[in-house]
Scaffold this active site. Structure first.
Site, mmCIF file in Angstrom:
data_model
loop_
_atom_site.group_PDB
_atom_site.id
_atom_site.type_symbol
_atom_site.label_atom_id
_atom_site.label_comp_id
_atom_site.label_asym_id
_atom_site.label_seq_id
_atom_site.Cartn_x
_atom_site.Cartn_y
_atom_site.Cartn_z
ATOM 1 N N TYR A 106 -38.156 44.134 26.271
ATOM 2 C CA TYR A 106 -38.211 42.753 25.068
ATOM 3 C C TYR A 106 -36.582 41.565 25.775
ATOM 4 O O TYR A 106 -36.340 41.479 24.775
ATOM 5 C CB TYR A 106 -37.545 42.863 24.238
ATOM 6 N N GLU B 57 -44.396 44.890 32.154
ATOM 7 C CA GLU B 57 -44.891 46.361 31.373
ATOM 8 C C GLU B 57 -44.857 46.888 31.843
ATOM 9 O O GLU B 57 -44.222 48.267 31.189
ATOM 10 C CB GLU B 57 -45.248 45.601 30.103
ATOM 11 N N HIS C 137 -47.883 47.014 20.003
ATOM 12 C CA HIS C 137 -48.006 46.322 21.413
ATOM 13 C C HIS C 137 -48.959 46.179 22.173
ATOM 14 O O HIS C 137 -48.985 47.443 22.593
ATOM 15 C CB HIS C 137 -45.984 45.907 21.587
ATOM 16 N N LYS D 147 -47.265 51.366 18.655
ATOM 17 C CA LYS D 147 -45.558 51.712 17.739
ATOM 18 C C LYS D 147 -44.740 52.816 16.733
ATOM 19 O O LYS D 147 -45.913 53.563 16.225
ATOM 20 C CB LYS D 147 -44.543 50.591 16.792
ATOM 21 N N ASN E 256 -45.821 46.175 12.880
ATOM 22 C CA ASN E 256 -47.074 45.496 13.068
ATOM 23 C C ASN E 256 -47.803 46.774 13.666
ATOM 24 O O ASN E 256 -49.039 46.389 14.743
ATOM 25 C CB ASN E 256 -47.086 44.463 13.398
#
Length: 152
Positions: free
Chosen positions: A49, A126, A115, A9, A112
């Site tokens: 998402y 995905e 993913h 990310k 974080n």
């Protein structure tokens, strides 16, 4: 063998942690079979998402994931989905165990670092968003013979 989408990310890219995170996957014996740096658009974010699009936190999630480049990877290996998610640790970096990627480098729930797909169905969906079939470069990883028995 399983395939999983892994996204490094914007916070991982901006903090210069890509090499450290990639090396963990390689050292585990997982194969990176596709990789590219991209800017996630609001449209791609909404598709990726989709299950969160109506939730109150979605606008900040979209703002974050579109804020800087991400590194998209397709990673392949035995039980890759579970192995990768275990390597990441808990979603919230403050609650992730030391030794996991998030436990070692993150202190946020949203920022974080990484993913990863959570199921084979999610992985297929995905991966199709980020890669075409022709972009996968599967290969026989020579070091695997020295990492586990042939019958495993």
């Amino acid at each position: 063998m399983q395939r999983s989408l892994v996204l490094l990310k914007p916070d991982c890219v901006q903090r210069g942690l890509m090499g450290k995170v990639i090396s963990r996957f390689e050292e585990k014996g997982l194969a990176i079979i596709a990789m590219k740096m991209i800017h996630v658009t609001p449209e791609l974010s909404a598709k990726h998402y989709a299950e969160h699009a109506e939730k109150p936190f979605y606008p900040s999630l979209e703002s974050f994931i579109t804020s800087a480049p991400v590194l998209a990877m397709a990673i392949e290996g035995l039980e890759a989905i579970t192995v990768i998610r275990d390597m990441l640790g808990a979603t919230n970096g403050l609650k992730a165990a030391p030794g996991t990627i998030r436990g070692d480098f993150s202190s946020s729930r949203q920022m974080n670092l990484v993913h990863a797909s959570d199921s084979e169905e999610s992985a297929k969906r995905e991966l199709d968003l980020y890669f075409s079939e022709g972009e996968f470069c599967s290969f026989e990883n020579a070091m695997v013979a020295f990492m586990r028995a042939a019958d495993e």
